[in-house]
Write a protein that holds these residues in place. Structure first.
Motif, PDB file in Angstrom:
ATOM      1  N   HIS A  42      -0.219   3.997   0.168  1.00 58.01           N
ATOM      2  CA  HIS A  42      -0.396   2.775  -0.149  1.00 58.01           C
ATOM      3  C   HIS A  42       0.864   2.412  -1.024  1.00 58.01           C
ATOM      4  CE1 HIS A  42      -4.002   2.005   1.799  1.00 58.01           C
ATOM      5  NE2 HIS A  42      -4.903   3.059   1.075  1.00 58.01           N
ATOM      6  N   ARG A  43       1.755   3.399  -1.366  1.00 68.99           N
ATOM      7  CA  ARG A  43       2.676   3.237  -2.449  1.00 68.99           C
ATOM      8  C   ARG A  43       4.018   3.800  -1.899  1.00 68.99           C
ATOM      9  NH1 ARG A  43       5.539   5.686  -6.071  1.00 68.99           N
ATOM     10  NH2 ARG A  43       6.026   4.639  -8.188  1.00 68.99           N
ATOM     11  N   GLN A  44       4.966   3.016  -2.080  1.00 65.42           N
ATOM     12  CA  GLN A  44       6.410   3.539  -1.562  1.00 65.42           C
ATOM     13  C   GLN A  44       7.478   2.974  -2.381  1.00 65.42           C
ATOM     14  OE1 GLN A  44       7.460   2.469   2.492  1.00 65.42           O
ATOM     15  NE2 GLN A  44       9.386   3.340   2.185  1.00 65.42           N
ATOM     16  N   ALA A  45       8.150   4.071  -3.152  1.00 66.03           N
ATOM     17  CA  ALA A  45       9.412   3.759  -3.861  1.00 66.03           C
ATOM     18  C   ALA A  45      10.430   3.116  -2.957  1.00 66.03           C
ATOM     19  CB  ALA A  45       9.816   4.788  -4.789  1.00 66.03           C
ATOM     20  N   LEU A  46      11.180   1.949  -3.536  1.00 70.87           N
ATOM     21  CA  LEU A  46      12.321   1.685  -2.701  1.00 70.87           C
ATOM     22  C   LEU A  46      13.580   1.536  -3.474  1.00 70.87           C
ATOM     23  CD1 LEU A  46      10.234  -1.420  -0.978  1.00 70.87           C
ATOM     24  CD2 LEU A  46      10.787   0.689   0.050  1.00 70.87           C
ATOM     25  N   ASP A  47      14.673   1.104  -2.917  1.00 73.43           N
ATOM     26  CA  ASP A  47      15.893   0.893  -3.598  1.00 73.43           C
ATOM     27  C   ASP A  47      15.701   0.023  -4.898  1.00 73.43           C
ATOM     28  OD1 ASP A  47      16.924   2.669  -1.655  1.00 73.43           O
ATOM     29  OD2 ASP A  47      18.091   0.956  -0.665  1.00 73.43           O
ATOM     30  N   GLY A  48      16.571   0.489  -5.952  1.00 78.77           N
ATOM     31  CA  GLY A  48      16.809  -0.514  -6.981  1.00 78.77           C
ATOM     32  C   GLY A  48      15.338  -0.480  -7.806  1.00 78.77           C
ATOM     33  N   GLY A  49      14.514   0.736  -7.908  1.00 72.65           N
ATOM     34  CA  GLY A  49      13.274   0.622  -8.781  1.00 72.65           C
ATOM     35  C   GLY A  49      12.145  -0.084  -8.033  1.00 72.65           C
ATOM     36  N   ILE A  50      12.411  -0.773  -7.178  1.00 73.39           N
ATOM     37  CA  ILE A  50      11.376  -1.669  -6.614  1.00 73.39           C
ATOM     38  C   ILE A  50      10.357  -0.703  -6.031  1.00 73.39           C
ATOM     39  CG2 ILE A  50      10.739  -3.188  -4.578  1.00 73.39           C
ATOM     40  CD1 ILE A  50      13.342  -4.423  -5.031  1.00 73.39           C
ATOM     41  N   VAL A  51       9.059  -1.110  -6.148  1.00 72.48           N
ATOM     42  CA  VAL A  51       7.699  -0.399  -5.572  1.00 72.48           C
ATOM     43  C   VAL A  51       6.907  -1.282  -4.467  1.00 72.48           C
ATOM     44  CG1 VAL A  51       5.460   0.747  -6.071  1.00 72.48           C
ATOM     45  CG2 VAL A  51       7.686   1.177  -7.402  1.00 72.48           C
ATOM     46  N   LEU A  52       6.754  -0.659  -3.415  1.00 73.57           N
ATOM     47  CA  LEU A  52       5.899  -1.679  -2.329  1.00 73.57           C
ATOM     48  C   LEU A  52       4.433  -1.076  -2.782  1.00 73.57           C
ATOM     49  CD1 LEU A  52       5.449  -3.268   0.142  1.00 73.57           C
ATOM     50  CD2 LEU A  52       6.163  -1.022   1.254  1.00 73.57           C
ATOM     51  N   VAL A  53       3.728  -1.798  -2.727  1.00 70.19           N
ATOM     52  CA  VAL A  53       2.212  -1.605  -2.655  1.00 70.19           C
ATOM     53  C   VAL A  53       1.516  -2.189  -1.370  1.00 70.19           C
ATOM     54  CG1 VAL A  53      -0.190  -1.962  -3.624  1.00 70.19           C
ATOM     55  CG2 VAL A  53       1.739  -1.100  -5.118  1.00 70.19           C
ATOM     56  N   GLN A  54       1.090  -1.490  -0.373  1.00 68.19           N
ATOM     57  CA  GLN A  54       0.402  -1.996   0.849  1.00 68.19           C
ATOM     58  C   GLN A  54      -0.904  -1.618   1.013  1.00 68.19           C
ATOM     59  OE1 GLN A  54       3.456  -2.035   4.179  1.00 68.19           O
ATOM     60  NE2 GLN A  54       1.952  -1.911   5.517  1.00 68.19           N
ATOM     61  N   PRO A  55      -1.978  -2.524   1.108  1.00 63.58           N
ATOM     62  CA  PRO A  55      -3.327  -2.028   1.204  1.00 63.58           C
ATOM     63  C   PRO A  55      -3.707  -1.678   2.681  1.00 63.58           C
ATOM     64  CG  PRO A  55      -3.182  -4.047  -0.047  1.00 63.58           C
ATOM     65  CD  PRO A  55      -1.863  -3.752   0.478  1.00 63.58           C
ATOM     66  N   TYR A  56      -3.039  -2.262   3.693  1.00 62.42           N
ATOM     67  CA  TYR A  56      -3.218  -1.809   5.017  1.00 62.42           C
ATOM     68  C   TYR A  56      -2.050  -2.094   5.784  1.00 62.42           C
ATOM     69  CZ  TYR A  56      -4.371  -6.698   3.539  1.00 62.42           C
ATOM     70  OH  TYR A  56      -4.245  -7.940   3.086  1.00 62.42           O
ATOM     71  N   GLU A  57      -2.039  -1.605   6.992  1.00 54.30           N
ATOM     72  CA  GLU A  57      -0.852  -1.304   8.022  1.00 54.30           C
ATOM     73  C   GLU A  57      -0.354  -2.695   8.500  1.00 54.30           C
ATOM     74  OE1 GLU A  57       0.785   0.946  12.032  1.00 54.30           O
ATOM     75  OE2 GLU A  57      -1.219   0.669  11.425  1.00 54.30           O
ATOM     76  N   LEU A  58      -1.238  -3.732   8.739  1.00 53.95           N
ATOM     77  CA  LEU A  58      -0.854  -4.848   9.438  1.00 53.95           C
ATOM     78  C   LEU A  58      -1.420  -6.037   8.901  1.00 53.95           C
ATOM     79  CD1 LEU A  58      -1.350  -3.851  13.302  1.00 53.95           C
ATOM     80  CD2 LEU A  58       0.808  -4.132  12.123  1.00 53.95           C
ATOM     81  N   PRO A  59      -0.718  -7.280   8.857  1.00 53.71           N
ATOM     82  CA  PRO A  59      -1.153  -8.356   8.086  1.00 53.71           C
ATOM     83  C   PRO A  59      -2.462  -9.114   8.664  1.00 53.71           C
ATOM     84  CG  PRO A  59       0.867  -8.885   9.407  1.00 53.71           C
ATOM     85  CD  PRO A  59       0.662  -7.332   9.086  1.00 53.71           C
ATOM     86  N   THR A  60      -2.560  -8.703   9.845  1.00 55.39           N
ATOM     87  CA  THR A  60      -4.041  -9.293  10.558  1.00 55.39           C
ATOM     88  C   THR A  60      -5.043  -8.374  10.035  1.00 55.39           C
ATOM     89  OG1 THR A  60      -3.353  -7.820  12.422  1.00 55.39           O
ATOM     90  CG2 THR A  60      -2.801  -9.998  12.672  1.00 55.39           C
ATOM     91  N   GLN A  61      -4.852  -7.621   9.302  1.00 52.53           N
ATOM     92  CA  GLN A  61      -6.169  -7.030   8.677  1.00 52.53           C
ATOM     93  C   GLN A  61      -6.603  -7.574   7.345  1.00 52.53           C
ATOM     94  OE1 GLN A  61      -3.788  -3.044   9.547  1.00 52.53           O
ATOM     95  NE2 GLN A  61      -5.874  -2.280   8.904  1.00 52.53           N
ATOM     96  N   ALA A  62      -5.939  -8.495   6.916  1.00 52.63           N
ATOM     97  CA  ALA A  62      -6.195  -9.339   5.554  1.00 52.63           C
ATOM     98  C   ALA A  62      -7.503 -10.229   6.027  1.00 52.63           C
ATOM     99  CB  ALA A  62      -5.070 -10.113   5.235  1.00 52.63           C
ATOM    100  N   MET A  63      -8.220 -10.377   5.267  1.00 51.06           N
ATOM    101  CA  MET A  63      -9.344 -11.459   5.120  1.00 51.06           C
ATOM    102  C   MET A  63     -10.282 -10.792   6.154  1.00 51.06           C
ATOM    103  SD  MET A  63      -7.160 -15.008   5.115  1.00 51.06           S
ATOM    104  CE  MET A  63      -8.677 -16.105   5.069  1.00 51.06           C
ATOM    105  N   THR A  64     -10.364  -9.339   6.511  1.00 51.79           N
ATOM    106  CA  THR A  64     -11.318  -8.949   7.043  1.00 51.79           C
ATOM    107  C   THR A  64     -12.200  -7.856   6.107  1.00 51.79           C
ATOM    108  OG1 THR A  64      -9.965  -6.796   7.498  1.00 51.79           O
ATOM    109  CG2 THR A  64     -10.019  -8.572   9.203  1.00 51.79           C
ATOM    110  N   PRO A  65     -13.309  -7.523   6.338  1.00 51.17           N
ATOM    111  CA  PRO A  65     -14.075  -6.648   5.553  1.00 51.17           C
ATOM    112  C   PRO A  65     -13.351  -5.504   4.952  1.00 51.17           C
ATOM    113  CG  PRO A  65     -15.648  -7.585   7.086  1.00 51.17           C
ATOM    114  CD  PRO A  65     -14.329  -7.894   7.487  1.00 51.17           C
ATOM    115  N   ASP A  66     -12.741  -4.733   6.048  1.00 50.15           N
ATOM    116  CA  ASP A  66     -11.935  -3.555   5.750  1.00 50.15           C
ATOM    117  C   ASP A  66     -10.751  -3.870   4.531  1.00 50.15           C
ATOM    118  OD1 ASP A  66     -13.770  -1.826   7.127  1.00 50.15           O
ATOM    119  OD2 ASP A  66     -12.654  -1.811   8.850  1.00 50.15           O
ATOM    120  N   GLY A  67     -10.050  -4.912   5.154  1.00 51.62           N
ATOM    121  CA  GLY A  67      -8.980  -5.450   4.395  1.00 51.62           C
ATOM    122  C   GLY A  67      -9.174  -5.656   2.896  1.00 51.62           C
ATOM    123  N   ASP A  68     -10.414  -6.389   2.822  1.00 50.35           N
ATOM    124  CA  ASP A  68     -10.824  -6.744   1.471  1.00 50.35           C
ATOM    125  C   ASP A  68     -11.226  -5.620   0.845  1.00 50.35           C
ATOM    126  OD1 ASP A  68      -9.981  -9.548   2.109  1.00 50.35           O
ATOM    127  OD2 ASP A  68     -12.278 -10.040   2.588  1.00 50.35           O
TER     128      ASP A  68
END
Length: 260
Positions: free
Chosen positions: A196-222
């Motif tokens: 769920h965490r990825q270090a990117l260029d320039g000190g930016i950090v990505l936090v991503q709870p799930y693989e696809l945005p269509t998983q948002a607002m679902t029980p598993d996504g929440d």
């Protein structure tokens, strides 16, 4: 049912980006990234039409020079870009740049990879400390609520968290944290699960709870979002069930200074 949209929202530092920055952004959007074929531009109603042929970044830069904002869109409302800097300093961290497209695009792994790289490039160009991307209706439910009007007639929309200086409305599909917000979360960010965490260029950090945005607002996504918020510290986030505002916010001294 209306088609769902994917919103990628860049939070701006205080002040107004330069015209040269906007010209470079326009070049990237339409000549390098080729996000969509621009047809209309102007204010929110995009009343102006672009001439046929190769896109000329000077057209958008000229409009921005006069009005210090713009909206530019494709033939339909499926794809558009909008920039709204906070020009008056009343809410210095509330400025934003927004890219809207169809939520079906991230189904393609190649598109997701390009989105990741391009967001980081634009963050550096704009000096943006925070970018969040997810379904537009997820932004709507987390950022706004209806409250009774002061005159007792009807209701009005009110924000939950105005900007990143006041904490965070929640986590979305993709959350890109720049240096001030990496500092805010500190070791808690480092301790997130690797998937769920990825270090990117320039000190930016990505936090991503799930693989696809269509998983948002679902029980598993929440549930995935809730686990990461617990790990990062729920006191930094607006709590929707109780309407409780964040009690821990980024240190003002660490936030970006005003740009000229």
């Amino acid at each position: 049912m209306a088609p769902r949209s994917l919103k990628t929202r860049f939070s701006l530092p205080p002040g107004v980006p330069s015209t040269s920055t906007i010209r470079e952004l326009a070049r990237l959007f339409f000549l390098e990234y080729r996000w969509f074929q621009p047809v209309r531009y102007g204010g929110f109603n995009m009343a102006n039409r672009l001439e046929a042929g190769p896109f000329n970044p000077d057209v958008l830069a000229g409009y921005y020079e006069d009005f210090k904002n713009f909206t530019i869109g494709a033939k339909t409302d499926r794809d558009f870009l909008q920039i709204n800097p906070e020009r008056h300093g009343e809410y210095p961290y509330a400025g934003s740049f927004t890219w809207m497209t169809s939520i079906v695009e991230p189904r393609k792994a190649k598109w997701r990879e390009a989105h990741l790289r391009q967001v980081v490039e634009i963050m550096h160009l704009l000096g943006s400390p925070l970018v969040q991307s997810g379904p537009d209706d997820d932004f709507e439910r987390k950022n706004w609520r209806c409250v009774p009007s002061e005159d007792g007639v009807g209701s009005r929309r009110d924000f939950n968290v105005r900007d990143y200086s006041e904490g965070f409305a929640g986590l979305y599909w993709r959350n890109f944290f720049g240096a001030p917000l990496v500092k805010h979360f500190g070791p808690r960010l480092d301790a997130l699960p690797a998937e769920h965490r990825q270090a990117l260029d320039g000190g930016i950090v990505l936090v991503q709870p799930y693989e696809l945005p269509t998983q948002a607002m679902t029980p598993d996504g929440d549930a995935a979002e809730a686990r990461l918020i617990t790990a990062l510290g729920p006191e930094s986030f607006f709590d929707l069930p109780t309407l409780t505002r964040p009690t821990r916010v980024p240190d003002p001294a660490s936030l970006p200074p005003r740009v000229s």
